[in-house]
Design an enzyme around this catalytic site. Structure first.
Site, PDB file in Angstrom:
ATOM      1  N   HIS A  57      -9.178 -10.626  -1.290  1.00 13.62           N
ATOM      2  CA  HIS A  57      -9.188 -10.383   0.162  1.00 13.62           C
ATOM      3  C   HIS A  57     -10.340 -11.215   0.712  1.00 13.62           C
ATOM      4  O   HIS A  57     -11.515 -10.854   0.543  1.00 13.62           O
ATOM      5  CB  HIS A  57      -9.397  -8.900   0.446  1.00 13.62           C
ATOM      6  N   ASP A  70       2.239  -6.940   2.548  1.00 16.50           N
ATOM      7  CA  ASP A  70       1.039  -6.197   2.949  1.00 16.50           C
ATOM      8  C   ASP A  70       1.459  -4.940   3.707  1.00 16.50           C
ATOM      9  O   ASP A  70       0.874  -4.587   4.742  1.00 16.50           O
ATOM     10  CB  ASP A  70       0.091  -7.051   3.795  1.00 16.50           C
ATOM     11  N   HIS A 110       0.870  -1.183   0.000  1.00 14.17           N
ATOM     12  CA  HIS A 110       0.000   0.000   0.000  1.00 14.17           C
ATOM     13  C   HIS A 110       0.905   1.231   0.000  1.00 14.17           C
ATOM     14  O   HIS A 110       1.549   1.516   1.014  1.00 14.17           O
ATOM     15  CB  HIS A 110      -0.911  -0.003   1.233  1.00 14.17           C
ATOM     16  N   HIS A 144       0.717   3.692   8.452  1.00 13.08           N
ATOM     17  CA  HIS A 144      -0.294   4.598   9.002  1.00 13.08           C
ATOM     18  C   HIS A 144       0.399   5.709   9.776  1.00 13.08           C
ATOM     19  O   HIS A 144       1.537   5.547  10.254  1.00 13.08           O
ATOM     20  CB  HIS A 144      -1.234   3.855   9.955  1.00 13.08           C
ATOM     21  N   ASN A 176      -5.430  -7.049   9.485  1.00 13.95           N
ATOM     22  CA  ASN A 176      -6.602  -7.706   8.941  1.00 13.95           C
ATOM     23  C   ASN A 176      -6.186  -8.553   7.726  1.00 13.95           C
ATOM     24  O   ASN A 176      -5.755  -7.990   6.731  1.00 13.95           O
ATOM     25  CB  ASN A 176      -7.644  -6.677   8.516  1.00 13.95           C
ATOM     26  N   ARG A 218      -0.265   4.298  -0.682  1.00 11.52           N
ATOM     27  CA  ARG A 218      -1.108   5.371  -0.128  1.00 11.52           C
ATOM     28  C   ARG A 218      -1.293   6.574  -1.044  1.00 11.52           C
ATOM     29  O   ARG A 218      -2.182   7.379  -0.798  1.00 11.52           O
ATOM     30  CB  ARG A 218      -0.556   5.853   1.226  1.00 11.52           C
TER      31      ARG A 218
END
Length: 435
Positions: free
Chosen positions: A189, A315, A72, A319, A288, A74
């Site tokens: 997913h 993954d 990710h 954040h 998750n 972002r």
């Protein structure tokens, strides 16, 4: 620049070659790979000059640059968490010369304009190859398929609503069929939202003790079963993202034995940590799917060893600190993983779960095959795309030293064995010996 790398031990799953060799890279292209039988042991030395860089790499390994098929980045939309510049810098620091970025940006990568933006930004500011992954459904809402053919033509290498499952089975069937038509896989997913409800960690004794709502393993396994059945009946391929449970492993194993075209990945945290990592309400271990039990962790390791799980992906989910420094229930899911994934994965080798070649396959050749990437490995005429590694070097994870903007890691302070010292990507060389 002309780069000479002497006496490194090459393991290259792409060319199926292994041994001690000298590598010559001229202006970003490998001009010669010369294998030899004997070397003179010399400590690592680096002799830079204006136009020539010589690395005597005795005792080191050279592998093709690692490929992360689940990142990710972002950007666009969440640049306060990560940017393409910082994410790709984190990638090369961790040994990844190719990353595939998921579609849950803002706006979502469900149209070619976003794909073009990502590719242009990566070309301008990126340190490694960036391969966008398009959304399966518009806005990741699971209601209407995206324009998959247009996304594929724009440069997407796969499709995924990662972070959100496609709950509607008919839409998932259509997605699988269209993905086959356009020649790019679906990365699923697997999560049944009606079963996971508002869960925040693995369902079990610990969640009861902590007073946190749990997510049952069935939430993942029901959807793995559904997607395997869809793949089987409609003769399509599906790739299962971040496998976390023993039950999922058993479903995938049976499907492969029946000849279903299913591949799977897991992440370093699922074969390294258990749900115990969230004790003390540690939000940096909130992911998750959630971290599972010891039984699941062992099953994941065995599945890597047996070839049931094909790929190790990060993954990488950076954040902002304010999104993790909140009550556990409110914290966002994810680990900033690019800079630690390889060293953590090397523990599988040190613990004799995998041999070094099998590990490198899961981090290079296998994701390249699944995504149909045009990678050539370490051979004459190919782009310089490789890493130099000391698999025995001890180092300590310090999250404040991450170049990723995401400092959210449960591995801060861990002592790891094995480090990427150099990453070569075309004309660029990244030196991490002092980092």
């Amino acid at each position: 620049m002309f780069i000479k790398i002497y006496n490194a031990y090459i393991i290259d799953p792409f060319t199926n070659k292994e041994g001690i060799a000298d590598i010559f890279i001229d202006d970003g292209i490998i001009s010669k790979v010369k294998f030899k039988r004997k070397i003179t042991p010399i400590a690592l030395s680096l002799q830079p000059s204006v136009s020539i860089l010589e690395i005597d790499a005795s005792g080191l390994y050279v592998f093709p640059g690692l490929i992360d098929m689940h990142t990710h980045l972002r950007e666009p939309g969440y640049e306060y968490k990560e940017t393409i510049r910082t994410g790709t810098l984190a990638a090369v620091r961790g040994g990844f010369t190719s990353v595939c970025c998921m579609a849950n940006t803002n706006p979502v990568n469900d149209n070619p304009e976003v794909t073009y933006y990502i590719l242009a930004k990566a070309k301008e500011e990126g340190s490694c190859d960036v391969y966008p992954i398009g959304a399966i459904t518009k806005g990741l809402k699971g209601e209407e398929l995206s324009e998959m053919a247009m996304l594929r033509e724009a440069g997407c290498v796969a499709f995924s609503d990662d972070g959100m499952p496609v709950m509607n089975s008919l839409i998932m069937r259509r997605a699988l069929e269209y993905s086959k038509a356009v020649g790019a896989p679906i990365i699923s997913h697997c999560e049944d939202l009606s079963l996971s409800e508002d869960g925040v960690m693995n369902e079990g004794k610990l969640s009861f003790y902590l007073g946190l709502k749990g997510i049952p393993k069935a939430s993942e396994e029901v959807m793995v079963s559904r997607d395997v059945i869809l793949s089987k009946h409609f003769k399509t391929s599906v790739h299962i993202a971040h496998v976390s449970t023993k039950g999922s492993v058993e479903i995938i194993k049976k499907a492969k034995e029946e000849g279903v075209s299913v591949t799977a990945e897991t992440c370093p945290h699922y074969f390294t940590l258990t749900e115990e990592a969230v004790s003390g309400y540690n939000t940096n271990a909130k992911v998750n799917p959630p971290l599972r039990s010891e039984e699941d962790r062992e099953a994941i390791k065995n599945a890597l060893s047996d070839g049931i799980i094909d790929v190790i992906a990060t993954d990488h989910a950076p954040h902002h600190i304010d999104e993790k420094k909140v009550p556990f229930q409110e914290a966002l899911n994810g680990i900033s993983g690019l800079e630690t994934a390889f060293a953590i994965s090397l523990k599988l080798v040190h613990d004799k779960i995998l041999n070094l070649r099998k590990l490198i396959e899961k981090l290079t050749l296998n994701p390249s095959k699944i995504l149909n990437l045009k990678k050539e490995g370490i051979k004459e005429g190919a782009q310089g795309d490789l890493i130099l590694v000391d698999i025995n070097k001890n180092w300590t994870v310090k999250k404040d030293k991450f170049v990723s903007l995401g400092k959210n890691t449960p591995f801060d302070g861990w002592k790891l064995k094995g480090k990427v010292l150099f990453t070569v990507k075309g004309k660029k060389i990244f030196d991490m010996r002092d980092q």
